[in-house]
Design an enzyme around this catalytic site. Structure first.
Site, PDB file in Angstrom:
ATOM      1  CG  ASN A  32      -0.270   0.042   2.517  1.00  0.00           C
ATOM      2  OD1 ASN A  32       0.961   0.071   2.574  1.00  0.00           O
ATOM      3  ND2 ASN A  32      -1.035   0.049   3.599  1.00  0.00           N
ATOM      4  N   GLY A  82       4.580  -4.516   6.811  1.00  0.00           N
ATOM      5  CA  GLY A  82       4.460  -4.217   8.231  1.00  0.00           C
ATOM      6  C   GLY A  82       5.054  -2.856   8.503  1.00  0.00           C
ATOM      7  CE  LYS A  84      11.912   0.121   7.751  1.00  0.00           C
ATOM      8  NZ  LYS A  84      13.125  -0.157   7.035  1.00  0.00           N
ATOM      9  CG  ASN A  99      -0.076  -1.969   9.162  1.00  0.00           C
ATOM     10  OD1 ASN A  99      -0.828  -1.669   8.239  1.00  0.00           O
ATOM     11  ND2 ASN A  99       1.146  -2.432   8.954  1.00  0.00           N
ATOM     12  CB  SER A 124      12.909  -8.490  13.998  1.00  0.00           C
ATOM     13  OG  SER A 124      13.870  -7.699  14.629  1.00  0.00           O
ATOM     14  CE1 TYR A 149       8.932  -4.074  13.291  1.00  0.00           C
ATOM     15  CE2 TYR A 149      10.811  -4.342  14.764  1.00  0.00           C
ATOM     16  CZ  TYR A 149      10.222  -4.546  13.533  1.00  0.00           C
ATOM     17  OH  TYR A 149      10.902  -5.221  12.546  1.00  0.00           O
ATOM     18  CE  LYS A 153       8.437  -7.591  12.139  1.00  0.00           C
ATOM     19  NZ  LYS A 153       7.776  -7.774  10.854  1.00  0.00           N
ATOM     20  CG  PHE A 178      20.877 -10.759  13.653  1.00  0.00           C
ATOM     21  CD1 PHE A 178      20.146 -11.919  13.373  1.00  0.00           C
ATOM     22  CD2 PHE A 178      21.295 -10.560  14.950  1.00  0.00           C
ATOM     23  CE1 PHE A 178      19.845 -12.860  14.360  1.00  0.00           C
ATOM     24  CE2 PHE A 178      21.007 -11.493  15.950  1.00  0.00           C
ATOM     25  CZ  PHE A 178      20.285 -12.635  15.655  1.00  0.00           C
ATOM     26  CG  LEU A 200      25.475   3.311  12.235  1.00  0.00           C
ATOM     27  CD1 LEU A 200      25.730   4.605  12.999  1.00  0.00           C
ATOM     28  CD2 LEU A 200      26.303   2.177  12.839  1.00  0.00           C
ATOM     29  CG  PHE A 218      22.797   7.185  19.767  1.00  0.00           C
ATOM     30  CD1 PHE A 218      22.722   8.568  19.839  1.00  0.00           C
ATOM     31  CD2 PHE A 218      22.050   6.537  18.777  1.00  0.00           C
ATOM     32  CE1 PHE A 218      21.929   9.302  18.957  1.00  0.00           C
ATOM     33  CE2 PHE A 218      21.249   7.256  17.900  1.00  0.00           C
ATOM     34  CZ  PHE A 218      21.198   8.656  17.987  1.00  0.00           C
ATOM     35  NE  ARG A 292      18.934   4.236  19.136  1.00  0.00           N
ATOM     36  CZ  ARG A 292      18.990   3.823  17.878  1.00  0.00           C
ATOM     37  NH1 ARG A 292      18.658   4.650  16.889  1.00  0.00           N
ATOM     38  NH2 ARG A 292      19.391   2.613  17.581  1.00  0.00           N
TER      39      ARG A 292
HETATM   40  P1  NAD Z   1       9.908  -1.258   4.554  1.00  0.00           P
HETATM   41  O1  NAD Z   1       9.088  -0.305   5.354  1.00  0.00           O
HETATM   42  O2  NAD Z   1      10.877  -0.693   3.588  1.00  0.00           O
HETATM   43  O3  NAD Z   1       8.967  -2.297   3.804  1.00  0.00           O
HETATM   44  C1  NAD Z   1       7.729  -2.709   4.314  1.00  0.00           C
HETATM   45  C2  NAD Z   1       6.699  -2.487   3.218  1.00  0.00           C
HETATM   46  O4  NAD Z   1       5.419  -2.897   3.676  1.00  0.00           O
HETATM   47  C3  NAD Z   1       6.585  -1.028   2.801  1.00  0.00           C
HETATM   48  O5  NAD Z   1       6.759  -0.931   1.411  1.00  0.00           O
HETATM   49  C4  NAD Z   1       5.175  -0.636   3.232  1.00  0.00           C
HETATM   50  O6  NAD Z   1       4.613   0.307   2.349  1.00  0.00           O
HETATM   51  C5  NAD Z   1       4.456  -1.968   3.216  1.00  0.00           C
HETATM   52  N1  NAD Z   1       3.306  -2.094   4.115  1.00  0.00           N
HETATM   53  C6  NAD Z   1       3.241  -1.850   5.445  1.00  0.00           C
HETATM   54  N2  NAD Z   1       2.021  -2.151   5.914  1.00  0.00           N
HETATM   55  C7  NAD Z   1       1.302  -2.603   4.858  1.00  0.00           C
HETATM   56  C8  NAD Z   1      -0.033  -3.078   4.706  1.00  0.00           C
HETATM   57  N3  NAD Z   1      -0.873  -3.159   5.732  1.00  0.00           N
HETATM   58  N4  NAD Z   1      -0.416  -3.473   3.469  1.00  0.00           N
HETATM   59  C9  NAD Z   1       0.417  -3.394   2.416  1.00  0.00           C
HETATM   60  N5  NAD Z   1       1.670  -2.970   2.500  1.00  0.00           N
HETATM   61  C10 NAD Z   1       2.109  -2.571   3.710  1.00  0.00           C
HETATM   62  O7  NAD Z   1      10.662  -2.199   5.592  1.00  0.00           O
HETATM   63  P2  NAD Z   1      11.806  -3.265   5.330  1.00  0.00           P
HETATM   64  O8  NAD Z   1      13.030  -2.762   5.986  1.00  0.00           O
HETATM   65  O9  NAD Z   1      11.849  -3.675   3.925  1.00  0.00           O
HETATM   66  O10 NAD Z   1      11.270  -4.455   6.230  1.00  0.00           O
HETATM   67  C11 NAD Z   1      10.484  -5.507   5.699  1.00  0.00           C
HETATM   68  C12 NAD Z   1      10.021  -6.405   6.830  1.00  0.00           C
HETATM   69  O11 NAD Z   1      11.153  -6.875   7.546  1.00  0.00           O
HETATM   70  C13 NAD Z   1       9.147  -5.680   7.865  1.00  0.00           C
HETATM   71  O12 NAD Z   1       8.143  -6.569   8.298  1.00  0.00           O
HETATM   72  C14 NAD Z   1      10.114  -5.377   8.984  1.00  0.00           C
HETATM   73  O13 NAD Z   1       9.461  -5.293  10.232  1.00  0.00           O
HETATM   74  C15 NAD Z   1      11.026  -6.590   8.932  1.00  0.00           C
HETATM   75  N6  NAD Z   1      12.362  -6.327   9.484  1.00  0.00           N
HETATM   76  C16 NAD Z   1      13.084  -5.283   8.992  1.00  0.00           C
HETATM   77  C17 NAD Z   1      14.333  -5.006   9.529  1.00  0.00           C
HETATM   78  C18 NAD Z   1      15.145  -3.860   9.027  1.00  0.00           C
HETATM   79  O14 NAD Z   1      16.099  -3.500   9.678  1.00  0.00           O
HETATM   80  N7  NAD Z   1      14.864  -3.266   7.888  1.00  0.00           N
HETATM   81  C19 NAD Z   1      14.851  -5.814  10.564  1.00  0.00           C
HETATM   82  C20 NAD Z   1      14.068  -6.872  11.027  1.00  0.00           C
HETATM   83  C21 NAD Z   1      12.827  -7.130  10.473  1.00  0.00           C
HETATM   84  C1  UD1 Z   2      17.131  -0.996  15.269  1.00  0.00           C
HETATM   85  C2  UD1 Z   2      15.911  -1.519  15.995  1.00  0.00           C
HETATM   86  C3  UD1 Z   2      15.693  -2.973  15.623  1.00  0.00           C
HETATM   87  C4  UD1 Z   2      15.587  -3.106  14.119  1.00  0.00           C
HETATM   88  C5  UD1 Z   2      16.862  -2.512  13.486  1.00  0.00           C
HETATM   89  C6  UD1 Z   2      16.779  -2.498  12.002  1.00  0.00           C
HETATM   90  C7  UD1 Z   2      15.851  -0.201  18.068  1.00  0.00           C
HETATM   91  C8  UD1 Z   2      16.004  -0.224  19.561  1.00  0.00           C
HETATM   92  N1  UD1 Z   2      16.099  -1.378  17.431  1.00  0.00           N
HETATM   93  O1  UD1 Z   2      18.229  -1.767  15.695  1.00  0.00           O
HETATM   94  O2  UD1 Z   2      14.523  -3.465  16.226  1.00  0.00           O
HETATM   95  O3  UD1 Z   2      15.450  -4.468  13.761  1.00  0.00           O
HETATM   96  O4  UD1 Z   2      16.989  -1.154  13.897  1.00  0.00           O
HETATM   97  O5  UD1 Z   2      18.053  -2.298  11.435  1.00  0.00           O
HETATM   98  O6  UD1 Z   2      15.514   0.812  17.486  1.00  0.00           O
HETATM   99  N2  UD1 Z   2      23.684   4.462  16.316  1.00  0.00           N
HETATM  100  C9  UD1 Z   2      24.388   5.632  16.573  1.00  0.00           C
HETATM  101  N3  UD1 Z   2      23.969   6.783  15.975  1.00  0.00           N
HETATM  102  C10 UD1 Z   2      22.889   6.834  15.125  1.00  0.00           C
HETATM  103  C11 UD1 Z   2      22.179   5.632  14.864  1.00  0.00           C
HETATM  104  C12 UD1 Z   2      22.599   4.464  15.485  1.00  0.00           C
HETATM  105  O7  UD1 Z   2      25.357   5.619  17.309  1.00  0.00           O
HETATM  106  O8  UD1 Z   2      22.560   7.925  14.627  1.00  0.00           O
HETATM  107  C13 UD1 Z   2      24.137   3.186  16.926  1.00  0.00           C
HETATM  108  C14 UD1 Z   2      23.105   2.545  17.846  1.00  0.00           C
HETATM  109  O9  UD1 Z   2      23.234   3.013  19.165  1.00  0.00           O
HETATM  110  C15 UD1 Z   2      23.469   1.055  17.690  1.00  0.00           C
HETATM  111  C16 UD1 Z   2      23.990   0.939  16.260  1.00  0.00           C
HETATM  112  O10 UD1 Z   2      24.349   2.263  15.880  1.00  0.00           O
HETATM  113  O11 UD1 Z   2      24.519   0.716  18.561  1.00  0.00           O
HETATM  114  C17 UD1 Z   2      22.950   0.426  15.283  1.00  0.00           C
HETATM  115  O12 UD1 Z   2      21.764   1.212  15.412  1.00  0.00           O
HETATM  116  P1  UD1 Z   2      20.530   1.070  14.387  1.00  0.00           P
HETATM  117  O13 UD1 Z   2      21.035   1.086  12.998  1.00  0.00           O
HETATM  118  O14 UD1 Z   2      19.516   2.080  14.777  1.00  0.00           O
HETATM  119  O15 UD1 Z   2      19.996  -0.398  14.649  1.00  0.00           O
HETATM  120  P2  UD1 Z   2      19.577  -1.107  16.035  1.00  0.00           P
HETATM  121  O16 UD1 Z   2      19.364  -0.114  17.111  1.00  0.00           O
HETATM  122  O17 UD1 Z   2      20.531  -2.220  16.282  1.00  0.00           O
END
Ligand code: NAD
Ligand code: UD1
Length: 338
Positions: A32, A82, A84, A99, A124, A149, A153, A178, A200, A218, A292
């Site tokens: 969406n 989802g 996120k 959602n 996650s 969040y 999961k 991860f 980051l 942080f 943080r």
């Molecule tokens: P993203 O936000 O880029 O992608 C998620 C997509 O889902 C988006 O395009 C959004 O528009 C769509 N969406 C959300 N709710 C919807 C709904 N109800 N119907 C239709 N579309 C919907 O995020 P991402 O980083 O690609 O993550 C993908 C999945 O992986 C998510 O479920 C996220 O929670 C999970 N995940 C992501 C990370 C990360 O660091 N990126 C880490 C762990 C898990």
């Molecule tokens: C975060 C989410 C996690 C998610 C992941 C996606 C939280 C608490 N956790 O993880 O659920 O799956 O993102 O990638 O939000 N950092 C800095 N400066 C910044 C940004 C980050 O120092 O401006 C540090 C953070 O303190 C951390 C590391 O970089 O030690 C990674 O941070 P980030 O990329 O935000 O990921 P997570 O916190 O591990």
């Protein structure tokens, strides 16, 4: 196979679509666009040189989702859709539960109606919560989650395990990601956060391009090798390939299996800054600030179950992650806003 990717216009979904097509599968995308952009679909099409069936609908809208399943014979579903943002989920928990959980329930109903039994779920590492030792392995008790969040999961994993108990044909892999980073090596697809990034890698690349003045690190008083936080960063293309392997596994097995997708190696924030600077010949000014809220000191995956069951392991290096992130940022300074 014909694979439905919910959330396939997003960061991880778009890269996974490319890898599935590369392996000879067909994909259908439902999204969406609540956190993505239709240009992402165009870029997937450009890279894979084919038209992708795309439906701009909410996954929880089961009437329209049903139409997609009627129109396409779907063999498997990968459920990325989802919300996120961890911090936002604390502010608006009901929206996150509604959602993420509603969309999964609706999807399961429609899958059952159409007798689709292969499912891959984007979980996650956050489900490991606050109290587990590192490295995290899949036998550890999940829970003790630190945000709505993370609980979405956790609950969705439980729902999927429950379905697998009653539906003997159901096969689901709960992929616990991860820290996904990096971009497609073509520089055409990557992470496209709205506003100031929380994470980051996107933050560093916006500092490198001059949109943000400096990185705020942080905390440097964690019990880690240099005092800064340690995480298991995984290249998004490796992660995408993990989904291809997971689906091959799901086809041959029944039941529910949780599997980590990580490299098994932790890097500190300072490691990332130094490697990004060196790999890309750029300067990342930074300042150390306070911790943080909610951050853990250090975690990384035990990545052995994925090797054993999926015959998959991450191959790309931290340099690859830094180089590909920077190529995407440089070629698309405003993300997908062409
Ligand atoms: P993203 O936000 O880029 O992608 C998620 C997509 O889902 C988006 O395009 C959004 O528009 C769509 N969406 C959300 N709710 C919807 C709904 N109800 N119907 C239709 N579309 C919907 O995020 P991402 O980083 O690609 O993550 C993908 C999945 O992986 C998510 O479920 C996220 O929670 C999970 N995940 C992501 C990370 C990360 O660091 N990126 C880490 C762990 C898990
Ligand atoms: C975060 C989410 C996690 C998610 C992941 C996606 C939280 C608490 N956790 O993880 O659920 O799956 O993102 O990638 O939000 N950092 C800095 N400066 C910044 C940004 C980050 O120092 O401006 C540090 C953070 O303190 C951390 C590391 O970089 O030690 C990674 O941070 P980030 O990329 O935000 O990921 P997570 O916190 O591990």
């Amino acid at each position: 196979m014909n694979i439905l990717l919910t959330g396939g216009a997003g960061y991880i979904g778009s890269h996974t679509a490319i890898e599935f097509i590369e392996k000879g599968h067909s994909v259908v995308i439902v999204d969406n666009l609540v956190n993505s952009n239709h240009f992402a679909i165009k870029r997937i099409e450009e890279i894979s040189r084919q038209k992708i069936p795309f439906y701009n609908i909410d996954v929880a809208d089961i009437a329209n989702l049903d139409k997609v399943f009627c129109k396409h014979k779907i063999d498997a579903v990968v459920h990325f859709a989802g919300l996120k943002a961890v911090g936002e989920s604390v502010q608006i928990p009901v929206k996150y539960y509604r959602n993420n959980i509603d969309s999964t329930l609706g999807l399961l109903e429609i899958m059952e109606k159409h007798n689709v039994v292969n499912f891959i779920f984007s979980s996650s590492a956050t489900v490991y919560g606050n109290n587990n030792d590192i490295p995290y392995n899949e036998n550890m008790l999940a829970g003790n989650c630190s945000s709505p969040y993370a609980w979405t999961k956790f609950f969705i994993e439980q729902i999927l395990k429950d379905v697998a108990v009653v539906n003997q044909n159901f096969s689901v892999v709960l992929l616990r990601y991860f820290n996904p980073v990096g971009a497609h090596p073509s520089g055409k697809t990557g992470e496209n956060p709205n506003g100031i990034p929380n994470n980051l890698f996107p933050y560093i690349s916006q500092v490198a391009i001059g949109k943000l003045s400096e990185l705020k690190i942080f905390g440097n008083d964690y019990p880690t090798k240099d005092g800064t936080g340690v995480r298991d960063y995984i290249h998004v293309v490796d992660l995408a390939k993990g989904h291809v392997a997971a689906l091959e596994y799901a086809e041959k097995h029944k039941g529910a299996e949780a599997i980590n997708l990580g490299t098994g190696r932790g890097y500190s924030v300072l490691d990332i800054v130094k490697t990004f600077e060196k790999a890309n010949n750029v300067k990342i000014p930074y300042q150390i600030v306070g911790r943080r809220a909610g951050d853990l000191s250090e975690y990384y995956a035990d990545a052995s179950k994925a090797v054993l069951l999926l015959n998959w392991k991450a191959e790309k290096t931290l340099e690859d992650m830094c180089r590909d992130t920077w190529r995407w940022q440089r070629q698309n300074p405003n993300g997908y806003d062409e």
